[in-house]
Scaffold this motif. Structure first.
Motif, PDB file in Angstrom:
ATOM      1  N   GLN A 142      -2.531   3.091 -10.428  1.00 15.94           N
ATOM      2  CA  GLN A 142      -1.232   2.964 -11.074  1.00 15.94           C
ATOM      3  C   GLN A 142      -0.295   2.006 -10.332  1.00 15.94           C
ATOM      4  O   GLN A 142       0.769   1.656 -10.859  1.00 15.94           O
ATOM      5  N   THR A 143      -0.684   1.607  -9.139  1.00 16.00           N
ATOM      6  CA  THR A 143       0.204   0.799  -8.291  1.00 16.00           C
ATOM      7  C   THR A 143       0.010  -0.681  -8.575  1.00 16.00           C
ATOM      8  O   THR A 143      -1.123  -1.173  -8.638  1.00 16.00           O
ATOM      9  N   GLY A 144       1.119  -1.389  -8.733  1.00 20.11           N
ATOM     10  CA  GLY A 144       1.063  -2.828  -8.957  1.00 20.11           C
ATOM     11  C   GLY A 144       0.731  -3.584  -7.683  1.00 20.11           C
ATOM     12  O   GLY A 144       1.037  -3.129  -6.564  1.00 20.11           O
ATOM     13  N   ASP A 145       0.120  -4.741  -7.845  1.00 20.77           N
ATOM     14  CA  ASP A 145      -0.263  -5.544  -6.677  1.00 20.77           C
ATOM     15  C   ASP A 145       0.953  -6.019  -5.894  1.00 20.77           C
ATOM     16  O   ASP A 145       0.927  -6.065  -4.656  1.00 20.77           O
ATOM     17  N   SER A 146       2.023  -6.369  -6.593  1.00 19.17           N
ATOM     18  CA  SER A 146       3.216  -6.878  -5.907  1.00 19.17           C
ATOM     19  C   SER A 146       3.874  -5.794  -5.065  1.00 19.17           C
ATOM     20  O   SER A 146       4.313  -6.057  -3.934  1.00 19.17           O
ATOM     21  N   MET A 152       2.752  -3.570   2.371  1.00 20.08           N
ATOM     22  CA  MET A 152       1.786  -4.001   3.382  1.00 20.08           C
ATOM     23  C   MET A 152       2.388  -5.086   4.266  1.00 20.08           C
ATOM     24  O   MET A 152       2.169  -5.102   5.476  1.00 20.08           O
ATOM     25  N   ASP A 153       3.143  -6.005   3.667  1.00 20.71           N
ATOM     26  CA  ASP A 153       3.770  -7.068   4.450  1.00 20.71           C
ATOM     27  C   ASP A 153       4.876  -6.522   5.351  1.00 20.71           C
ATOM     28  O   ASP A 153       5.110  -7.046   6.451  1.00 20.71           O
ATOM     29  N   MET A 154       5.578  -5.484   4.892  1.00 23.37           N
ATOM     30  CA  MET A 154       6.643  -4.903   5.713  1.00 23.37           C
ATOM     31  C   MET A 154       6.110  -4.000   6.810  1.00 23.37           C
ATOM     32  O   MET A 154       6.857  -3.601   7.702  1.00 23.37           O
ATOM     33  N   SER A 155       4.834  -3.659   6.752  1.00 24.68           N
ATOM     34  CA  SER A 155       4.245  -2.822   7.783  1.00 24.68           C
ATOM     35  C   SER A 155       4.123  -3.596   9.086  1.00 24.68           C
ATOM     36  O   SER A 155       3.848  -4.792   9.111  1.00 24.68           O
ATOM     37  N   ARG A 156       4.322  -2.896  10.177  1.00 26.58           N
ATOM     38  CA  ARG A 156       4.228  -3.533  11.496  1.00 26.58           C
ATOM     39  C   ARG A 156       2.794  -3.610  11.996  1.00 26.58           C
ATOM     40  O   ARG A 156       2.533  -4.259  13.012  1.00 26.58           O
ATOM     41  N   ASP A 157       1.890  -2.945  11.323  1.00 30.43           N
ATOM     42  CA  ASP A 157       0.493  -2.942  11.731  1.00 30.43           C
ATOM     43  C   ASP A 157      -0.197  -4.172  11.141  1.00 30.43           C
ATOM     44  O   ASP A 157      -0.290  -4.323   9.919  1.00 30.43           O
ATOM     45  N   LEU A 160      -3.311  -3.576   8.815  1.00 33.79           N
ATOM     46  CA  LEU A 160      -3.088  -3.197   7.423  1.00 33.79           C
ATOM     47  C   LEU A 160      -2.883  -4.421   6.537  1.00 33.79           C
ATOM     48  O   LEU A 160      -3.251  -4.412   5.365  1.00 33.79           O
ATOM     49  N   LYS A 161      -2.274  -5.464   7.085  1.00 35.94           N
ATOM     50  CA  LYS A 161      -2.008  -6.660   6.293  1.00 35.94           C
ATOM     51  C   LYS A 161      -3.291  -7.384   5.900  1.00 35.94           C
ATOM     52  O   LYS A 161      -3.330  -8.078   4.886  1.00 35.94           O
ATOM     53  N   SER A 162      -4.335  -7.216   6.695  1.00 39.11           N
ATOM     54  CA  SER A 162      -5.604  -7.897   6.419  1.00 39.11           C
ATOM     55  C   SER A 162      -6.661  -6.957   5.847  1.00 39.11           C
ATOM     56  O   SER A 162      -7.827  -7.336   5.746  1.00 39.11           O
ATOM     57  N   THR A 163      -6.266  -5.753   5.478  1.00 35.11           N
ATOM     58  CA  THR A 163      -7.224  -4.786   4.937  1.00 35.11           C
ATOM     59  C   THR A 163      -7.653  -5.193   3.535  1.00 35.11           C
ATOM     60  O   THR A 163      -6.818  -5.458   2.662  1.00 35.11           O
ATOM     61  N   LYS A 164      -8.954  -5.234   3.311  1.00 38.20           N
ATOM     62  CA  LYS A 164      -9.480  -5.575   1.992  1.00 38.20           C
ATOM     63  C   LYS A 164      -9.803  -4.326   1.176  1.00 38.20           C
ATOM     64  O   LYS A 164      -9.662  -4.323  -0.045  1.00 38.20           O
ATOM     65  N   ILE A 173       1.692   4.030   3.184  1.00 37.85           N
ATOM     66  CA  ILE A 173       1.795   2.761   2.468  1.00 37.85           C
ATOM     67  C   ILE A 173       1.595   2.973   0.969  1.00 37.85           C
ATOM     68  O   ILE A 173       2.319   2.409   0.133  1.00 37.85           O
ATOM     69  N   ILE A 174       0.629   3.798   0.617  1.00 39.13           N
ATOM     70  CA  ILE A 174       0.279   3.974  -0.797  1.00 39.13           C
ATOM     71  C   ILE A 174       1.369   4.721  -1.561  1.00 39.13           C
ATOM     72  O   ILE A 174       1.721   4.345  -2.685  1.00 39.13           O
ATOM     73  N   ILE A 175       1.925   5.769  -0.973  1.00 40.25           N
ATOM     74  CA  ILE A 175       2.901   6.595  -1.699  1.00 40.25           C
ATOM     75  C   ILE A 175       4.162   5.809  -2.069  1.00 40.25           C
ATOM     76  O   ILE A 175       4.580   5.817  -3.236  1.00 40.25           O
ATOM     77  N   PRO A 176       4.832   5.115  -1.133  1.00 40.24           N
ATOM     78  CA  PRO A 176       6.012   4.343  -1.565  1.00 40.24           C
ATOM     79  C   PRO A 176       5.688   3.233  -2.549  1.00 40.24           C
ATOM     80  O   PRO A 176       6.494   2.936  -3.448  1.00 40.24           O
TER      81      PRO A 176
END
Length: 249
Positions: A142-146, A152-157, A160-164, A173-176
């Protein structure tokens, strides 16, 4: 504080005092906790009470409840109704529609996680992992890509930004991302619901102005026509069907 509120407060305070005592007895008597607070049973009871207190938030933030209740609120405002249907009825409708939509996910959690944990075949950590997997799958569909990319971009990890594999993402990350997507879709559906009723309001207002009946509120005349239109198109069935089909499975 009036007498009624004092009575309710006393009942809640009594429950808060009884529940830990009853839970301790259910675990086989008074639980002895050492100085370092390392009693596993005590921690389990505290965790259980914490989960119980967070159940409303879990229901709202991790299921289809948010989209449904917001759309129903938009419909109520679009029709111009103040007290009908009552808020309790709207919440009840949203709750049972949520159970209908989430039933495949609930069944999967029950079979893969709860039943093995109940039979002591898996540990608590494995139970949490297996129970969160179908919920993650549902939310990611149900979550949009944007929205997902934004969090993911706002995460400090950096990992996570490179997770495929998106299922490896944590719930933080998923809930918000899921809630943001649900709000966006609910407002889009609400906007589309407003259009036909807004047209009726404009037509009625124009007719009244052309007849010189400026002092007569247009809402009093347009409300019966909006209700008639909603009934003629079988609005409730159409709305529920549309809401259910907007979810990806």
């Amino acid at each position: 504080m009036n007498n009624k509120n004092k009575y309710i407060f006393k009942i809640l305070l009594l429950i808060l005092l009884i529940v830990p005592i009853y839970s301790a007895k259910a675990y086989g008597g008074v639980i002895n906790m050492d100085i370092n607070g390392s009693s596993v049973e005590t921690i389990e009871i505290i965790a259980l009470l914490t989960v119980m207190s967070l159940l409303p938030s879990i229901l709202i933030m991790m299921t289809s409840f948010t989209r449904i209740i917001i759309v129903l609120s938009f419909l109520k405002n679009a029709l111009g109704l103040q007290q009908t249907p009552p808020n309790q009825v709207m919440v009840g409708i949203a709750l049972f529609l949520t159970l209908f939509i989430m039933s495949p996910v609930i069944d999967e959690v029950n079979v893969d996680a709860y039943q093995p944990y109940k039979n002591e075949e898996i540990t608590q950590q494995e139970f949490f992992t297996k129970a969160s997997e179908p919920i993650k799958v549902f939310m990611l569909k149900q979550t949009g890509d944007s929205e997902l990319k934004m969090f993911m971009d706002m995460s400090r990890d950096e990992k996570l930004k490179s997770t495929k594999n998106l299922q490896e993402l944590p719930l933080t990350i998923i809930i918000p991302s899921f809630v943001t997507s649900e709000l966006k879709r609910a407002f889009v559906i609400g906007f589309l619901l407003f259009i036909p009723f807004l047209i009726i309001d404009m037509i009625v207002s124009s007719i009244l102005m052309s007849m010189g009946m400026i002092m007569l509120p247009p809402v009093m005349i347009s409300l019966p026509f909006k209700l008639l239109l909603f009934v003629l198109v079988d609005g409730w069935s159409l709305l529920f069907k549309t809401l259910i089909t907007t979810f990806n499975f």
